[in-house]
Scaffold this motif. Structure first.
Motif, PDB file in Angstrom:
ATOM      1  N   ALA A  59       0.884  -1.217   0.148  1.00 20.50           N
ATOM      2  CA  ALA A  59       0.103  -0.026  -0.044  1.00 20.50           C
ATOM      3  C   ALA A  59       0.856   1.272   0.210  1.00 20.50           C
ATOM      4  CB  ALA A  59      -0.952   0.060   1.219  1.00 20.50           C
ATOM      5  N   PHE A  60       0.969   1.954  -1.029  1.00 19.38           N
ATOM      6  CA  PHE A  60       1.919   2.947  -1.536  1.00 19.38           C
ATOM      7  C   PHE A  60       1.446   4.191  -0.335  1.00 19.38           C
ATOM      8  CE2 PHE A  60       2.530   1.366  -5.756  1.00 19.38           C
ATOM      9  CZ  PHE A  60       3.673   0.683  -5.234  1.00 19.38           C
ATOM     10  N   ASP A  61       0.284   4.439   0.019  1.00 18.97           N
ATOM     11  CA  ASP A  61      -0.486   5.545   0.642  1.00 18.97           C
ATOM     12  C   ASP A  61       0.170   5.476   2.137  1.00 18.97           C
ATOM     13  OD1 ASP A  61      -1.654   5.705  -1.559  1.00 18.97           O
ATOM     14  OD2 ASP A  61      -3.834   6.091  -0.486  1.00 18.97           O
ATOM     15  N   GLY A  62       0.333   6.647   2.708  1.00 17.40           N
ATOM     16  CA  GLY A  62       0.575   6.851   3.926  1.00 17.40           C
ATOM     17  C   GLY A  62       1.741   7.827   4.426  1.00 17.40           C
ATOM     18  N   GLU A  63       1.860   7.850   5.605  1.00 17.60           N
ATOM     19  CA  GLU A  63       2.955   8.832   6.228  1.00 17.60           C
ATOM     20  C   GLU A  63       4.072   7.815   6.703  1.00 17.60           C
ATOM     21  OE1 GLU A  63       3.443  11.899   9.877  1.00 17.60           O
ATOM     22  OE2 GLU A  63       1.647  10.934   9.539  1.00 17.60           O
ATOM     23  N   PHE A  64       5.206   8.391   6.237  1.00 28.62           N
ATOM     24  CA  PHE A  64       6.502   7.497   6.729  1.00 28.62           C
ATOM     25  C   PHE A  64       7.335   8.551   7.331  1.00 28.62           C
ATOM     26  CE2 PHE A  64       4.421   5.692   3.344  1.00 28.62           C
ATOM     27  CZ  PHE A  64       4.638   4.189   3.504  1.00 28.62           C
ATOM     28  N   LYS A  65       8.288   8.140   8.251  1.00 26.25           N
ATOM     29  CA  LYS A  65       9.091   8.928   9.128  1.00 26.25           C
ATOM     30  C   LYS A  65      10.466   7.997   9.032  1.00 26.25           C
ATOM     31  CE  LYS A  65       6.300  12.055  10.683  1.00 26.25           C
ATOM     32  NZ  LYS A  65       6.395  13.646  10.305  1.00 26.25           N
ATOM     33  N   GLY A  66      11.552   8.889   9.254  1.00 26.49           N
ATOM     34  CA  GLY A  66      12.692   8.009   9.210  1.00 26.49           C
ATOM     35  C   GLY A  66      14.023   8.951   9.153  1.00 26.49           C
ATOM     36  N   ARG A  67      15.234   8.324   9.112  1.00 24.46           N
ATOM     37  CA  ARG A  67      16.283   9.217   9.092  1.00 24.46           C
ATOM     38  C   ARG A  67      17.274   8.820   7.973  1.00 24.46           C
ATOM     39  NH1 ARG A  67      18.039  12.125  12.838  1.00 24.46           N
ATOM     40  NH2 ARG A  67      16.741  12.365  14.939  1.00 24.46           N
ATOM     41  N   GLY A  68      17.963   9.773   7.546  1.00 24.22           N
ATOM     42  CA  GLY A  68      19.031   9.718   6.580  1.00 24.22           C
ATOM     43  C   GLY A  68      20.192  10.518   7.144  1.00 24.22           C
ATOM     44  N   GLU A  69      20.673  11.817   6.615  1.00 27.02           N
ATOM     45  CA  GLU A  69      21.440  12.561   6.828  1.00 27.02           C
ATOM     46  C   GLU A  69      20.773  13.636   7.822  1.00 27.02           C
ATOM     47  OE1 GLU A  69      23.727  14.586   3.930  1.00 27.02           O
ATOM     48  OE2 GLU A  69      24.054  12.983   2.789  1.00 27.02           O
ATOM     49  N   GLY A  70      19.470  13.389   8.197  1.00 27.92           N
ATOM     50  CA  GLY A  70      18.621  14.267   9.151  1.00 27.92           C
ATOM     51  C   GLY A  70      17.508  13.524   9.025  1.00 27.92           C
ATOM     52  N   ARG A  71      16.701  14.204   9.704  1.00 28.27           N
ATOM     53  CA  ARG A  71      15.072  13.768   9.989  1.00 28.27           C
ATOM     54  C   ARG A  71      14.545  13.664   8.424  1.00 28.27           C
ATOM     55  NH1 ARG A  71      13.162  13.691  15.471  1.00 28.27           N
ATOM     56  NH2 ARG A  71      14.679  14.388  16.616  1.00 28.27           N
ATOM     57  N   LEU A  72      13.648  12.528   8.143  1.00 26.96           N
ATOM     58  CA  LEU A  72      12.969  12.433   6.786  1.00 26.96           C
ATOM     59  C   LEU A  72      11.423  12.332   7.262  1.00 26.96           C
ATOM     60  CD1 LEU A  72      15.387  10.327   4.988  1.00 26.96           C
ATOM     61  CD2 LEU A  72      15.025  12.660   4.335  1.00 26.96           C
ATOM     62  N   SER A  73      10.646  12.889   6.338  1.00 30.15           N
ATOM     63  CA  SER A  73       9.260  12.577   6.517  1.00 30.15           C
ATOM     64  C   SER A  73       8.698  12.412   4.970  1.00 30.15           C
ATOM     65  CB  SER A  73       8.543  13.442   7.186  1.00 30.15           C
ATOM     66  OG  SER A  73       8.354  14.679   6.579  1.00 30.15           O
ATOM     67  N   LEU A  74       7.663  11.687   4.608  1.00 27.62           N
ATOM     68  CA  LEU A  74       7.183  11.522   3.410  1.00 27.62           C
ATOM     69  C   LEU A  74       5.702  11.112   3.528  1.00 27.62           C
ATOM     70  CD1 LEU A  74       7.600  10.403   0.415  1.00 27.62           C
ATOM     71  CD2 LEU A  74       7.774   8.027   1.552  1.00 27.62           C
ATOM     72  N   GLN A  75       4.797  11.773   2.594  1.00 23.86           N
ATOM     73  CA  GLN A  75       3.580  11.785   2.576  1.00 23.86           C
ATOM     74  C   GLN A  75       3.260  11.113   1.320  1.00 23.86           C
ATOM     75  OE1 GLN A  75       0.647  12.123   4.637  1.00 23.86           O
ATOM     76  NE2 GLN A  75       1.875  12.730   6.520  1.00 23.86           N
ATOM     77  N   VAL A  76       2.390  10.251   1.071  1.00 20.36           N
ATOM     78  CA  VAL A  76       2.058   9.598  -0.330  1.00 20.36           C
ATOM     79  C   VAL A  76       0.363   9.423  -0.376  1.00 20.36           C
ATOM     80  CG1 VAL A  76       2.367   7.683  -1.810  1.00 20.36           C
ATOM     81  CG2 VAL A  76       4.208   8.170  -0.546  1.00 20.36           C
ATOM     82  N   SER A  77      -0.081   9.985  -1.278  1.00 18.02           N
ATOM     83  CA  SER A  77      -1.698   9.836  -1.474  1.00 18.02           C
ATOM     84  C   SER A  77      -1.918   9.393  -2.746  1.00 18.02           C
ATOM     85  CB  SER A  77      -2.351  11.232  -1.155  1.00 18.02           C
ATOM     86  OG  SER A  77      -2.095  11.840  -0.058  1.00 18.02           O
ATOM     87  N   THR A  78      -2.814   8.669  -3.008  1.00 18.63           N
ATOM     88  CA  THR A  78      -3.221   8.049  -4.375  1.00 18.63           C
ATOM     89  C   THR A  78      -4.328   9.023  -5.151  1.00 18.63           C
ATOM     90  OG1 THR A  78      -3.417   5.708  -3.113  1.00 18.63           O
ATOM     91  CG2 THR A  78      -4.584   6.125  -5.308  1.00 18.63           C
TER      92      THR A  78
END
Length: 144
Positions: A32-51
């Motif tokens: 399911a591609f949709d949703g909110e995602f959080k994590g780290r890379g070189e800093g704080r990362l956030s991702l929102q995906v909507s169909t």
């Protein structure tokens, strides 16, 4: 007396249908591609995906917003329409910047859809030289 013949068994029609349904479901399973995602890379990362599935002409397309931040150093955001390029992959491509480089964000989902690997190419214009959009993000569960 009858000669001994090997016992021949044929699978029932119900068994064959059941196996067929199971294998086709597994073969077509997508995250399911949709949703909110959080994590780290070189800093704080956030991702929102909507169909974007209405009208049907945009099936396989998604609105994506990815943000990065490193405290007291940099922030960045890129938004746009991503296209499904493979079973577990979405790709967002922004128009070229003044240097002629087109930012490309690739989202590679794990089969269960619970995490996504974000990879970028030529996106420094969108976040500066001290940040990046690269990293592994985990889906944020809602409705707790």
């Amino acid at each position: 007396m009858r000669p001994n013949r090997p016992l021949r068994t044929r699978p029932s029609a119900a068994l064959l249908v059941g196996i067929s349904v199971l294998t086709s479901t597994v073969a077509r399973a997508e995250p399911a591609f949709d949703g909110e995602f959080k994590g780290r890379g070189e800093g704080r990362l956030s991702l929102q995906v909507s169909t974007l599935d209405d009208p049907p002409a945009v099936a396989g397309m998604y609105f994506v917003s990815v943000e990065t931040a490193v405290l007291n150093r940099c922030t960045g955001q890129v938004t746009g329409i991503a296209r499904k390029t493979a079973q577990n992959t979405l790709r967002l491509r922004k128009k070229p910047d003044e240097n002629g480089e087109a930012c490309e964000i690739t989202l590679r989902y794990r089969p269960d859809g619970k995490s996504v690997q974000v990879e970028e190419n030529a996106c420094a214009y969108w976040h500066g030289t001290e940040c990046a959009f690269d990293g592994r993000l985990t889906k944020v569960l809602t409705g707790r």
